[in-house]
Design a protein around this motif. Sequence first.
Motif: not given
Length: 992
Positions: A728-745
């Motif tokens: 339910s958070s408004t900020l996304y918790t990035w998973d560094p091991n995810s191969t689908y969703i990754h925080e772009p630089p």
Amino acid sequence: MYISTSSSAASSFLRAASSYTRSRFFPSSLRNLNPASSSALNNQRSTASVVVRSFHSSASRWCHRLDWRSPISLPAQIRAFNPVIERFQKHFATMAAEHPFKEVLTSLPKPGGVEFGKFYSLPALNDPRIDKLPYSIRILLESAVRNCDNFQVKKEDVEKIIDWENTSPKQVEIPFKPARVLLQDFTGVPAVVDLACMRDAMNKLGSDTSKINPLVPVDLVIDHSVQVDVTRSENAVQENMELEFRRNKERFSFLKWGSTAFHNMLVVPPGSGIVHQVNLEYLGRVVFNTNGTLYPDSVVGTDSHTTMIDGLGVAGWGVGGIEAEAAMLGQPMSMVLPGVVGFKLSRKLRNGVTATDLVLTVTQMLRKHGVVGKFVEFYGDGMGELSLADRATIANMSPEYGATMGFFPVDHVTLQYLRLTGRSDETVAMIESYLRANKMFVDYKEPQQERVYSSYLELNLAEVEPCVSGPKRPHDRVPLKEMKADWNSCLNNKVGFKGFAVPKEAQEKVAKFSFHGKPAELKHGSVVITAITSCTNTSNPSVMLGAGLVAKKACELGLLVKPWIKTSLAPGSGVVTKYLLQSGLQEYLNKQGFHIVGYGCTTCIGNSGELDESVASAISENDIIAAAVLSGNRNFEGRVHALTRANYLASPPLVVAYALAGTVDIDFDKEPIGTGKDGKSIFFKDIWPSSEEVAEAVQSSVLPDMFRSAYQAITKGNPMWNQLQVPSSTLYTWDPNSTYIHEPPYFKNMIMDPPGVLGVKDAYCLLNFGDSITTDHISPAGSIHKDSPAAKFLLDRGVERKDFNSYGSRRGNDEVMARGTFANIRLVNKLLNGEVGPKTIHVPTGEKLYVFDAAMRYKDAGHDTIVLAGAEYGSGSSRDWAAKGPMLLGVKAVIAKSFERIHRSNLVGMGIIPLCFKSGEDADTLGLTGHERYTIDLPNKISDIRPGQDVTVTTNNGKSFTCTVRFDTEVELAYFNNGGILPYVIRNLIKL
């Protein structure tokens, strides 16, 4: 005396400061407006509310410095101690003024003595020039009038549009605020990733993360993830959906999180239909009524075929994901006031000719005419002969003929369709009343006011003949009667858009193989994929029921599709299934192998799934030029399937006919399709339905209740969607091991000061291209090749090959997408001297490397790179990753003969410089090989650069040539100065 912000006095100060700020920015003239007249100021109020929140946040950081015992008034201290206030005052001073066009705000009466609401009346402007404006330009005018605040939209912008006849040839710039934004999941995932990343950037810079929130309605339809894994099965829909959820659970969870974390965002779950048909049948408003203010629906979408909605009289076109994000955040779109091509239609289609034949003809005509960057507006007495679905088919393919949109003004046909698709009588009455009152409705029963167009075309519908397009481009139309001859020419011609260069002695080759224990064979031109795929045609009951009639006639004659041909039917919405079942024709489609496989974009985007291993081996081992025939709108090389080098677009009935024939090497007029159950030859004419048969099927099978029932529960989803758990958070918790969703630089180490103009010096050429490089070449959407850098990345992270999924599905991970940039296996790079594939030459060493590996070697050594290209660079889908990917590879500029509209703006949005060679010049005529180093002589100050100015490019071997910088507007210059559109938006939001 200084006090802590935790004191009650500080709290009093904040309340007083906020009150003072509101009183300054919301004078009584603005606060006390009638709600019915407030729509034009909604965005202003939203922005000003952000100002108050931002001021409140800033005040809490410095109010501890105030002397609360000072005799100086609190407002005076605010002015003294917060210079930001003055900036706010200057920035929003115009908001205190009354609306510049308040005098044209008019009531729209409703039967019974009440009103539908109020609207900004174009006739009330009393300007005779408006009566001659194309209808599509009137929509731009109304938006400018309604949103005019003399800040984002100025009165002079309104005048530019009214004077369109004189201003459009001068390429003047105007702002445009669309009513809503449309996303699909391939482009929607990276858009939501960017929004989540922007919230993180705002947080790191100490600003209010809630500023990153859509200010206009955003609809996201998840439709691009289903693949045709299972075919020829009654359970295909369920099995394909289960595989879809297994592959995409992480992406779908992310989108579901976005639907709750961001306000004003509707997510339509998987399995509901394709975005364009859902938009047409359900999401399209035609006219908005917001808080009592009426205005035309308009939409920008992250799929280039958003233009399908223009068939409904809604102005809509495709934009890049980064442009869409800016529009969501309340930024006006800067656009060049377009020319409008008037396309007159007369008479009606002949018996047996389909809407697909018509659109392929229109596409060829408009490509030849030249409509890039223009609107096309259809008119004439032939309009009454075209159903809404026919219009939508033509509008859908605007990207294929190059126009920004192909627009059909609202008329009685539109109103009939709105009733058919379940819109209420009151809604339809409101739409008609508003559009008539604002001179945006066409009534062909009344004398027509002559409108002015930039240029004119005319088509006699009776002259349209059956046709297909291919084998590699949608505008390469082939009349059906010439298909056999054209195919044989393609075999002989040199490799190109119309050639495969097959030696004469190899043209009759036969590849024999065993298919599930039974003998089979393939030749050049053998069809291995036939797909009635979503989008262009599955919005159209006449061609869908026509396909069913072809299947029925063939079944009755004893003719069946060969089992090794991969057949599929992917309807655009659940309504299609309802009327195919109602008509009894789905039974016959099933008998021919055209079982429903899912509801979404499939074969046309490369989600065609794998071919049977025996078929794939026969093609590969014998170098067969295999064919696919599909009812989509895209057939670029390498897009449909890696093993189908010839891909033809055709109507759904023709897809079934070619499936039955099993080859494209056939003359339907003279050669039999096959042998029937009585041993007689079956010809094309024996299975082709008449127009009367099709019309009767449509009349009896397509019913309004089908649309109502299909969309009543569309947002409730399905059990698999409803079981997804999201935070339910408004900020996304990035998973560094995810191969689908990754925080772009994109915002790494971002500071408030813009980087300014960054020139290009001694850059190496990463790739040297010819003409018609598409976004499929730049950023493929289909399968991930087993030997590619992206495959290596996934394997290194424990992803098995069977779980690679597609590039399109992994657009939320920049690591995968950067490696997938220029990864198309059909890429033709002149640096490789004729070799085809996703590699290039690392110029300093002469090594042949994958493009990604070469780019990283350049980056690691601190070298910039550029791309050389020919005409129509970036044609095809509006794919933001085709600009994001090159930016991540270190590409600083693209020098081309010409650019596709969306792709050029996307390059600017990512901080890449688009340059055009001068007319008559290109890399070859200038003697450029790509082995040189390039310096682009841009001015050092952004204020010294002008849209469309010439600059000099020099090489290290002494060559020098002039190019035009394709920053087309002042706003694009501002984007470039900030390093891209997203940093520009963040800096502006923080300043508020």
